[in-house]
Design a protein around this motif. Structure first.
Motif, PDB file in Angstrom:
ATOM      1  N   VAL A   9       0.860  -1.194   0.000  1.00 10.94           N
ATOM      2  CA  VAL A   9       0.000   0.000   0.000  1.00 10.94           C
ATOM      3  C   VAL A   9       0.891   1.237   0.000  1.00 10.94           C
ATOM      4  CG1 VAL A   9      -1.769   1.281   1.268  1.00 10.94           C
ATOM      5  CG2 VAL A   9      -1.787  -1.217   1.305  1.00 10.94           C
ATOM      6  N   PHE A 194      -4.170  -1.181  -8.017  1.00 13.13           N
ATOM      7  CA  PHE A 194      -5.419  -0.474  -7.750  1.00 13.13           C
ATOM      8  C   PHE A 194      -5.101   1.001  -7.577  1.00 13.13           C
ATOM      9  CE2 PHE A 194      -8.758  -3.572  -7.216  1.00 13.13           C
ATOM     10  CZ  PHE A 194      -8.110  -4.755  -6.893  1.00 13.13           C
ATOM     11  N   VAL A 205     -12.169   0.867   1.120  1.00  9.14           N
ATOM     12  CA  VAL A 205     -10.719   0.626   1.232  1.00  9.14           C
ATOM     13  C   VAL A 205     -10.381   0.089   2.623  1.00  9.14           C
ATOM     14  CG1 VAL A 205      -8.470   1.774   1.378  1.00  9.14           C
ATOM     15  CG2 VAL A 205     -10.016   2.288  -0.526  1.00  9.14           C
ATOM     16  N   TRP A 243      -1.631  -1.214  -3.971  1.00 14.05           N
ATOM     17  CA  TRP A 243      -2.744  -0.286  -3.785  1.00 14.05           C
ATOM     18  C   TRP A 243      -2.172   1.128  -3.708  1.00 14.05           C
ATOM     19  CZ3 TRP A 243      -8.126  -1.154  -3.043  1.00 14.05           C
ATOM     20  CH2 TRP A 243      -8.503  -2.510  -3.191  1.00 14.05           C
TER      21      TRP A 243
END
Ligand code: 6PG
Length: 258
Positions: A9, A194, A205, A243
């Motif tokens: 992330v 993403f 999320v 992400w």
């Protein structure tokens, strides 16, 4: 030895920073793929979030350079509308990404104007023609809706269990008739990114990536946790699922994540 699938992330202050970072990730992924193989394949995300990324990728002189004439471009999904309609995912790419050097790529448009069933059959044949019977895209770009959908894979939709690489779907809001890559097709990608921005995505999320507000376990048991959300089901089977979030979309995540 294939490295274990992994998820990462990254959080950015705003959409401009998000788009710039995403463009760097796309360029590096495609350049690496083209260093290893004669051609590379990129799945484009629909919706509005990727517009900044597509404009960034259309800029000339950025590094690493991408041999776009060796790239096969696909879409994760398309609406059953003509290519010049504002709702068309292809239209957004044509007005941004394809206006620059990426316009030299081999473009495999989903012909939504044929109607979902015919367009899906044609698209599946086009993928097989370009990539073979069990395609593995080098990179799949995806967005996420506030309800946790991705591409045109909607919560509770029959398309979530569809076999093969391409299926049709019925969206909860117009334009309803859709063509979409399946969970299997997207998860077979060597890498998945993403791209998510906006506070309206923060709850989805947080449920998918694990937010402070999410009681895992019980929520999943009740079918309300991440597992119930289509975007949570898409993970690169062999590579990285990355992400890329702006701060607004990451608002519900545990402190220090990302
Ligand atoms: C579509 C997209 C869809 C999109 C999300 C997010 O055809 O609508 O494929 O999955 O990525 O709905 O859309 P926004 O980027 O517009 O928020």
């Amino acid at each position: 030895m294939t490295p274990p699938a992994r998820r990462r992330v990254r959080i950015f202050p705003d959409r401009a920073a998000l788009a710039e970072a995403a463009a760097g990730e796309v360029r590096r992924t495609l350049a690496a793929a083209l260093a290893a193989r004669p051609a590379a394949s990129l799945v484009l995300a629909g919706g509005s979030t990727p517009a900044g990324l597509y404009r960034e990728l259309a800029e000339r002189g950025r590094r690493p350079a991408v041999a776009w004439d060796r790239v096969d471009l696909f879409w994760g999904d398309e609406r059953s509308v003509p290519p010049d309609e504002p709702a068309s995912n292809y239209r957004l790419a044509r007005r941004t990404l394809l206006a620059g050097p990426p316009g030299r790529a081999r473009v495999h448009r989903i012909r939504g104007e044929l109607g979902a069933a015919e367009a899906a059959a044609e698209y599946e044949a086009a993928i097989a023609g370009a990539l073979g019977a069990a395609p593995r895209f080098d990179l799949a770009l995806l967005g996420v809706g506030a309800d946790g959908h991705t591409a045109s894979l909607f919560p509770g939709g029959a398309e979530l269990a569809a076999p093969g690489w391409v299926t049709t779907a019925r969206a909860p809001s117009p334009p309803r008739e859709r063509v979409t890559l399946t969970v299997a097709a997207l998860s077979a990608s060597r890498r998945v990114i993403f791209l998510v921005a906006g506070e309206e995505k923060a709850a989805a999320v947080a449920r998918i990536l694990g937010g402070a507000s999410e009681r895992a376990g019980a929520a999943d048991a009740a079918g309300e946790g991440a597992g119930a959300l289509p975007a949570a089901r898409i993970r690169s089977a062999e590579g990285e699922t990355l992400w890329l979030l702006d701060r607004a979309a990451a608002a519900g995540l545990e402190r220090g994540r990302g």
